[in-house]
Write an enzyme that holds these catalytic residues in place. Structure first.
Site, PDB file in Angstrom:
ATOM      1  N   GLU A 128       5.158   5.075  -4.304  1.00 36.45           N
ATOM      2  CA  GLU A 128       5.975   4.948  -5.530  1.00 36.45           C
ATOM      3  C   GLU A 128       5.819   6.149  -6.451  1.00 36.45           C
ATOM      4  O   GLU A 128       6.581   6.288  -7.400  1.00 36.45           O
ATOM      5  CB  GLU A 128       5.623   3.648  -6.269  1.00 36.45           C
ATOM      6  CG  GLU A 128       4.308   3.644  -7.051  1.00 36.45           C
ATOM      7  CD  GLU A 128       3.055   3.513  -6.175  1.00 36.45           C
ATOM      8  OE1 GLU A 128       3.179   3.512  -4.929  1.00 36.45           O
ATOM      9  OE2 GLU A 128       1.962   3.430  -6.754  1.00 36.45           O
TER      10      GLU A 128
ATOM     11  N   CYS B 197      -1.812   0.269  -1.538  1.00 39.29           N
ATOM     12  CA  CYS B 197      -3.166   0.530  -2.028  1.00 39.29           C
ATOM     13  C   CYS B 197      -3.882  -0.785  -2.368  1.00 39.29           C
ATOM     14  O   CYS B 197      -4.154  -1.558  -1.467  1.00 39.29           O
ATOM     15  CB  CYS B 197      -3.130   1.519  -3.190  1.00 39.29           C
ATOM     16  SG  CYS B 197      -4.704   2.370  -3.413  1.00 39.29           S
TER      17      CYS B 197
ATOM     18  N   HIS C 271       0.184   5.784  -2.092  1.00 38.59           N
ATOM     19  CA  HIS C 271       1.080   5.360  -3.188  1.00 38.59           C
ATOM     20  C   HIS C 271       2.481   5.953  -3.031  1.00 38.59           C
ATOM     21  O   HIS C 271       2.795   6.966  -3.661  1.00 38.59           O
ATOM     22  CB  HIS C 271       0.508   5.821  -4.528  1.00 38.59           C
ATOM     23  CG  HIS C 271      -0.675   5.043  -4.980  1.00 38.59           C
ATOM     24  ND1 HIS C 271      -0.597   3.989  -5.861  1.00 38.59           N
ATOM     25  CD2 HIS C 271      -1.977   5.155  -4.656  1.00 38.59           C
ATOM     26  CE1 HIS C 271      -1.785   3.481  -6.069  1.00 38.59           C
ATOM     27  NE2 HIS C 271      -2.652   4.183  -5.357  1.00 38.59           N
TER      28      HIS C 271
ATOM     29  N   GLY D 104      -3.623  -0.697  -8.057  1.00 36.60           N
ATOM     30  CA  GLY D 104      -4.290  -1.039  -9.311  1.00 36.60           C
ATOM     31  C   GLY D 104      -5.728  -1.348  -8.962  1.00 36.60           C
ATOM     32  O   GLY D 104      -6.382  -0.559  -8.283  1.00 36.60           O
TER      33      GLY D 104
ATOM     34  N   ILE E 133      -5.265   7.536  -3.828  1.00 31.96           N
ATOM     35  CA  ILE E 133      -6.050   7.417  -5.065  1.00 31.96           C
ATOM     36  C   ILE E 133      -7.056   6.283  -4.875  1.00 31.96           C
ATOM     37  O   ILE E 133      -6.664   5.119  -4.801  1.00 31.96           O
ATOM     38  CB  ILE E 133      -5.142   7.119  -6.278  1.00 31.96           C
ATOM     39  CG1 ILE E 133      -4.040   8.182  -6.426  1.00 31.96           C
ATOM     40  CG2 ILE E 133      -5.981   7.020  -7.547  1.00 31.96           C
ATOM     41  CD1 ILE E 133      -2.969   7.837  -7.455  1.00 31.96           C
TER      42      ILE E 133
END
Ligand code: GLN
Length: 205
Positions: free
Chosen positions: A178, A86, A176, A54, A141
């Site tokens: 997930e 992350c 990531h 996030g 990301i």
């Protein structure tokens, strides 16, 4: 009876982490009940924890104001596993290189935020991870890189920079895990983590 898992749910890919924990548990013959953590009082009930990505400055601010931060530190001090991904890795680190992040200091690494570029530079790469037989398709990301490693072990590198690290019961990834069906990183962090204590099958039944 099943294990109790928590996903820190102030921001990020919460339902994706919950689903990945369930897939990894199934792959290891375990049952798990996953709680989304939005306030204090739940972490102490959890056998294992995930802290999603996030925006690390926001996650840091909210977990401290909600009283979740010291509970996560206690969870790790008790030897229970934490997977921090992350922005979660940035918050879990000992040095985020950004005054707006009040680090939990549960992974002895310093990180560089956005080290692999901004959103447009998101990419997927086959990363070789210690403990996994085949490369892991890692999704990056606006990912952080680890730029100095203290007591932690490096589990994977990309572009010559550490992107998966472990410090006792805590596993941190720049990427990531997930976001894809492959739940091997969750499996590694929670069910194959010899440095972490998860109640044995016979103890929860
Ligand atoms: N760039 C974000 C940060 O520094 C992390 C990105 C992510 O979690 N996908 O907080």
């Amino acid at each position: 009876m099943s294990l109790t898992a928590g996903v820190v749910a102030v921001q990020g890919d919460v339902s994706e982490h919950a689903a990945a924990i369930e897939r990894a548990a199934t792959a290891h013959g375990r049952e798990v009940t996953v709680h989304e953590i939005r306030g204090s009082g739940i972490v102490p009930e959890c056998d294992l924890l995930a802290m999603p990505g996030g925006e690390s400055t926001t996650i840091s601010r909210l977990i401290h104001s909600d009283g979740i931060a010291p509970e996560i530190q206690d969870h790790v001090a008790a030897g229970k596993p934490l997977l921090a991904t992350c922005a979660g890795l940035i918050v879990a680190s000992s040095d985020a290189g950004d005054d707006r992040v009040d680090e939990l200091d549960v992974i002895d690494v310093s990180v560089e935020r956005n080290a692999f570029g901004r959103q447009k530079d998101s990419f997927e790469a086959p990363v070789t991870v210690a403990g996994l037989d085949d490369p892991y398709p890692a999704v990056f990301i606006r990912a952080p890189a680890v730029d100095a490693v203290g007591e932690a072990d490096v589990l994977a590198t990309w572009d010559e920079r550490p992107v998966a690290v472990q410090d006792g019961p805590v596993v941190g990834t720049s990427f990531h895990p997930e976001l894809i069906p492959d739940s091997r990183i969750h499996g590694l962090a929670f069910f194959e983590n010899e440095a972490a204590a998860v109640p044995a099958l016979e103890d929860v039944q």
